[in-house]
Design a protein around this motif. Structure first.
Motif, PDB file in Angstrom:
ATOM      1  N   ILE A  32       0.751  -1.185   0.053  1.00 29.37           N
ATOM      2  CA  ILE A  32      -0.081  -0.039   0.012  1.00 29.37           C
ATOM      3  C   ILE A  32       0.724   1.049   0.040  1.00 29.37           C
ATOM      4  N   GLY A  33       2.048   1.352   0.770  1.00 28.41           N
ATOM      5  CA  GLY A  33       2.875   2.400   0.746  1.00 28.41           C
ATOM      6  C   GLY A  33       3.317   2.568  -0.638  1.00 28.41           C
ATOM      7  N   GLY A  34       3.601   1.467  -1.542  1.00 25.73           N
ATOM      8  CA  GLY A  34       3.862   1.810  -2.795  1.00 25.73           C
ATOM      9  C   GLY A  34       3.260   2.249  -3.941  1.00 25.73           C
ATOM     10  N   ILE A  35       1.873   1.888  -3.528  1.00 29.79           N
ATOM     11  CA  ILE A  35       0.722   2.519  -4.142  1.00 29.79           C
ATOM     12  C   ILE A  35       0.494   4.098  -3.962  1.00 29.79           C
ATOM     13  N   THR A  36       0.531   4.375  -2.354  1.00 28.89           N
ATOM     14  CA  THR A  36       0.628   5.606  -2.051  1.00 28.89           C
ATOM     15  C   THR A  36       1.459   6.434  -2.743  1.00 28.89           C
ATOM     16  N   ARG A  37       2.977   6.047  -2.850  1.00 32.20           N
ATOM     17  CA  ARG A  37       3.649   6.803  -3.528  1.00 32.20           C
ATOM     18  C   ARG A  37       3.712   7.035  -4.885  1.00 32.20           C
ATOM     19  N   LEU A  38       3.079   6.151  -5.813  1.00 43.45           N
ATOM     20  CA  LEU A  38       2.879   6.112  -7.061  1.00 43.45           C
ATOM     21  C   LEU A  38       1.890   6.794  -7.459  1.00 43.45           C
ATOM     22  N   THR A  39       0.928   6.887  -6.462  1.00 43.57           N
ATOM     23  CA  THR A  39      -0.593   7.580  -6.833  1.00 43.57           C
ATOM     24  C   THR A  39      -0.259   9.194  -6.337  1.00 43.57           C
ATOM     25  N   HIS A  40       0.897   9.212  -6.046  1.00 42.14           N
ATOM     26  CA  HIS A  40       1.084  10.758  -5.266  1.00 42.14           C
ATOM     27  C   HIS A  40       0.120  11.204  -4.208  1.00 42.14           C
ATOM     28  N   LEU A  62       1.146  12.840   0.583  1.00 41.01           N
ATOM     29  CA  LEU A  62       1.190  13.910   1.528  1.00 41.01           C
ATOM     30  C   LEU A  62      -0.233  14.631   1.624  1.00 41.01           C
ATOM     31  N   SER A  63      -1.356  13.723   1.534  1.00 40.36           N
ATOM     32  CA  SER A  63      -2.616  14.210   1.537  1.00 40.36           C
ATOM     33  C   SER A  63      -3.147  14.454   2.920  1.00 40.36           C
ATOM     34  N   ILE A  64      -2.629  13.668   3.981  1.00 41.38           N
ATOM     35  CA  ILE A  64      -2.942  13.856   5.298  1.00 41.38           C
ATOM     36  C   ILE A  64      -1.750  14.793   6.040  1.00 41.38           C
ATOM     37  N   VAL A  65      -1.837  15.660   6.293  1.00 40.38           N
ATOM     38  CA  VAL A  65      -0.960  16.549   6.802  1.00 40.38           C
ATOM     39  C   VAL A  65      -0.768  16.727   8.309  1.00 40.38           C
ATOM     40  N   LYS A  66      -1.596  15.955   9.041  1.00 37.08           N
ATOM     41  CA  LYS A  66      -1.778  16.101  10.519  1.00 37.08           C
ATOM     42  C   LYS A  66      -1.400  14.491  10.849  1.00 37.08           C
ATOM     43  N   TRP A  67      -0.742  14.276  11.886  1.00 35.11           N
ATOM     44  CA  TRP A  67      -0.224  12.977  12.388  1.00 35.11           C
ATOM     45  C   TRP A  67      -1.224  12.961  13.764  1.00 35.11           C
ATOM     46  N   LYS A  68      -2.356  12.143  13.583  1.00 32.22           N
ATOM     47  CA  LYS A  68      -3.164  11.837  14.795  1.00 32.22           C
ATOM     48  C   LYS A  68      -3.149  10.270  14.990  1.00 32.22           C
ATOM     49  N   PRO A  69      -2.482   9.900  15.753  1.00 29.48           N
ATOM     50  CA  PRO A  69      -2.268   8.357  16.190  1.00 29.48           C
ATOM     51  C   PRO A  69      -3.526   7.633  16.471  1.00 29.48           C
ATOM     52  N   VAL A  70      -4.394   8.319  17.230  1.00 32.14           N
ATOM     53  CA  VAL A  70      -5.387   7.592  17.665  1.00 32.14           C
ATOM     54  C   VAL A  70      -6.782   8.011  16.946  1.00 32.14           C
ATOM     55  N   THR A  71      -7.195   9.133  16.801  1.00 31.27           N
ATOM     56  CA  THR A  71      -8.351   9.692  16.336  1.00 31.27           C
ATOM     57  C   THR A  71      -8.252   9.695  14.814  1.00 31.27           C
ATOM     58  N   SER A 104      -9.581  11.127  -3.569  1.00 33.55           N
ATOM     59  CA  SER A 104      -8.939  10.057  -4.158  1.00 33.55           C
ATOM     60  C   SER A 104      -7.653   9.754  -4.000  1.00 33.55           C
ATOM     61  N   ILE A 105      -6.824  10.921  -3.538  1.00 31.95           N
ATOM     62  CA  ILE A 105      -5.394  10.835  -3.113  1.00 31.95           C
ATOM     63  C   ILE A 105      -5.518  10.426  -1.620  1.00 31.95           C
ATOM     64  N   TYR A 106      -6.635  11.018  -0.870  1.00 32.47           N
ATOM     65  CA  TYR A 106      -6.602  10.876   0.474  1.00 32.47           C
ATOM     66  C   TYR A 106      -6.762   9.353   0.847  1.00 32.47           C
ATOM     67  N   PHE A 107      -7.478   8.754  -0.003  1.00 34.35           N
ATOM     68  CA  PHE A 107      -7.862   7.538   0.368  1.00 34.35           C
ATOM     69  C   PHE A 107      -6.790   6.288   0.584  1.00 34.35           C
ATOM     70  N   ARG A 145      -2.344   4.263   6.550  1.00 29.32           N
ATOM     71  CA  ARG A 145      -1.913   4.527   8.074  1.00 29.32           C
ATOM     72  C   ARG A 145      -2.956   3.487   9.034  1.00 29.32           C
ATOM     73  N   VAL A 146      -3.999   3.289   8.452  1.00 27.34           N
ATOM     74  CA  VAL A 146      -5.289   2.503   9.204  1.00 27.34           C
ATOM     75  C   VAL A 146      -4.582   0.933   9.323  1.00 27.34           C
ATOM     76  N   ILE A 147      -3.912   0.477   8.107  1.00 24.23           N
ATOM     77  CA  ILE A 147      -3.029  -0.787   8.268  1.00 24.23           C
ATOM     78  C   ILE A 147      -2.170  -0.994   9.348  1.00 24.23           C
ATOM     79  N   GLY A 148      -1.467   0.217   9.560  1.00 23.42           N
ATOM     80  CA  GLY A 148      -0.441   0.388  10.502  1.00 23.42           C
ATOM     81  C   GLY A 148      -0.711   0.333  11.798  1.00 23.42           C
ATOM     82  N   ARG A 149      -2.144   0.999  12.063  1.00 24.40           N
ATOM     83  CA  ARG A 149      -2.645   1.136  13.452  1.00 24.40           C
ATOM     84  C   ARG A 149      -3.285  -0.554  13.682  1.00 24.40           C
ATOM     85  N   ILE A 150      -3.823  -1.075  12.587  1.00 19.75           N
ATOM     86  CA  ILE A 150      -4.217  -2.531  12.783  1.00 19.75           C
ATOM     87  C   ILE A 150      -3.253  -3.428  13.145  1.00 19.75           C
ATOM     88  N   LEU A 151      -2.064  -3.167  12.653  1.00 22.47           N
ATOM     89  CA  LEU A 151      -0.860  -3.975  12.793  1.00 22.47           C
ATOM     90  C   LEU A 151      -0.330  -3.735  14.227  1.00 22.47           C
TER      91      LEU A 151
END
Length: 354
Positions: free
Chosen positions: A34-42, A45-54, A92-95, A101-107
């Motif tokens: 998913i990280g690779g897809i995120t990079r390739l679809t640019h 940088l769509s989520i500009v705040k780091w909110k680990p819980v919310t 579409s880029i936010y998705f 990030r959600v998969i990271g939290r699930i992990l």
């Protein structure tokens, strides 16, 4: 619950612990994909705040989406590149970044909750407990590095640092490799150091793994610098076997890390070197061994061949997502197979490893 866990002592419990660790490996590999897809679809940088819980809750109303979009507009990627982007295009880029990030939290949840249960019931062997501590530390570092990487693209230059991208990627690879090696150790508790095989096999195996790691580093550099979008011919670059312009930057050592031409040249050349190395290793091993050593050496060669083919096709077709993602996945599989090969040659209980 107590009766259930007590019943699952021994081999049955081993299955649960191995399944737990294997699930973590699968999720980490999913994160890499998913990280690779995120990079390739640019999308990175769509989520500009780091909110680990919310942050696990996405925008649910048009008002929340507009607030998120307005935040994005304050940063360089929108101001310099996506200034004409609509709200629907932003979604579409936010998705992809959100899914990443959600998969990271699930992990994190998958790791912590079973760990607490096993630890409370005192079902984790002491040696594995220490390794789990290392895994947890690597996981935290990986999460921090992900945000640290994103932060590098939220300043003047709307592109993440390729150095931070490489570190982020290597931490993920290192974590999944450490978990996989721990699974091999855990499922073979009576292993002893191999006294029968010559040390050269162990040394050659680790050299090959080292080359694969270096190749993945320069693959991350190639991706981070977007060096793969130029010189889309193979085997020559710009019609030359050794292209001119490899050492234009000063000091000359910078070319290895920051010159797009040099970085891509290293990445493609090292791929061929690893392919030849893996072929020679397999041919030599098959003359000396008849068991699992020969099979895993052949598997390593086949995956290397597939990886090189995917890399070439990805390059000449100008980095389509549907090829670039399998190319990245094959790199992870290749690394894990090389670890399995090293484990087999390192320990004399290799006949039990399948």
């Amino acid at each position: 619950m107590d009766k259930f866990l007590i019943k699952k002592q021994g081999k049955d419990l081993n299955k649960y612990i191995v399944g737990w660790l294997t699930s973590a490996c699968v999720l980490i590999i999913s994160l890499v994909i998913i990280g690779g897809i995120t990079r390739l679809t640019h999308s990175g940088l769509s989520i500009v705040k780091w909110k680990p819980v919310t942050g696990i809750v996405p925008p649910l109303s048009i008002e929340e989406w507009e607030i998120e979009f307005e935040l994005y507009k304050k940063f360089p990627e929108y101001q310099k590149i996506n200034y004409s982007m609509t709200l629907n295009e932003f979604k579409s880029i936010y998705f992809w970044e959100y899914i990443h990030r959600v998969i990271g939290r699930i992990l994190g949840i998958l790791f912590i909750v079973p760990f607490m249960v096993f630890y409370y019931k005192k079902l984790i062997p002491p040696l594995l407990l220490k390794k789990l501590g290392v895994m947890f530390g690597l996981g935290l570092l990986q999460g921090f590095m992900g945000w640290f990487m994103v932060a590098s693209g939220l300043v003047n230059n709307p592109h993440v640092s390729h150095y931070r991208l490489a570190i982020h990627f290597l931490l993920a690879i290192g974590l999944v490799g450490y978990i996989y090696w721990s699974i091999l150790d855990y499922t073979q508790p009576d292993k002893i150091k191999n006294q029968r095989h010559e040390s050269k096999w162990i040394a050659l195996g680790f050299i090959l793994t080292g080359l694969i790691i270096v190749q993945m580093i320069w693959g991350a550099f190639t991706a981070g610098l977007k060096a793969g979008f130029a010189w889309n011919t193979f085997p020559k670059m710009n019609g030359e076997w050794i292209p001119s312009g490899l050492f234009l930057q000063t000091p000359w050592v910078r070319n290895f890390f920051e010159n797009n031409l040099t970085v891509q040249f290293i990445h493609r050349s090292l791929g061929i070197i690893i392919l030849l190395f893996s072929f020679a290793f397999w041919k030599t091993v098959r003359q000396q061994f008849n068991g699992i050593q020969k099979r895993v050496a052949f598997q390593l060669f086949l995956i290397t061949l597939l990886q090189v083919i995917l890399g070439i096709l990805t390059l000449i077709l100008h980095i389509p997502v549907w090829l670039a993602v399998p190319h990245q996945l094959a790199a992870v599989i290749l690394f894990l197979v090389s670890l399995k090969m090293n484990w087999i040659f390192l320990f004399s209980s290799q006949s039990d490893v399948e």
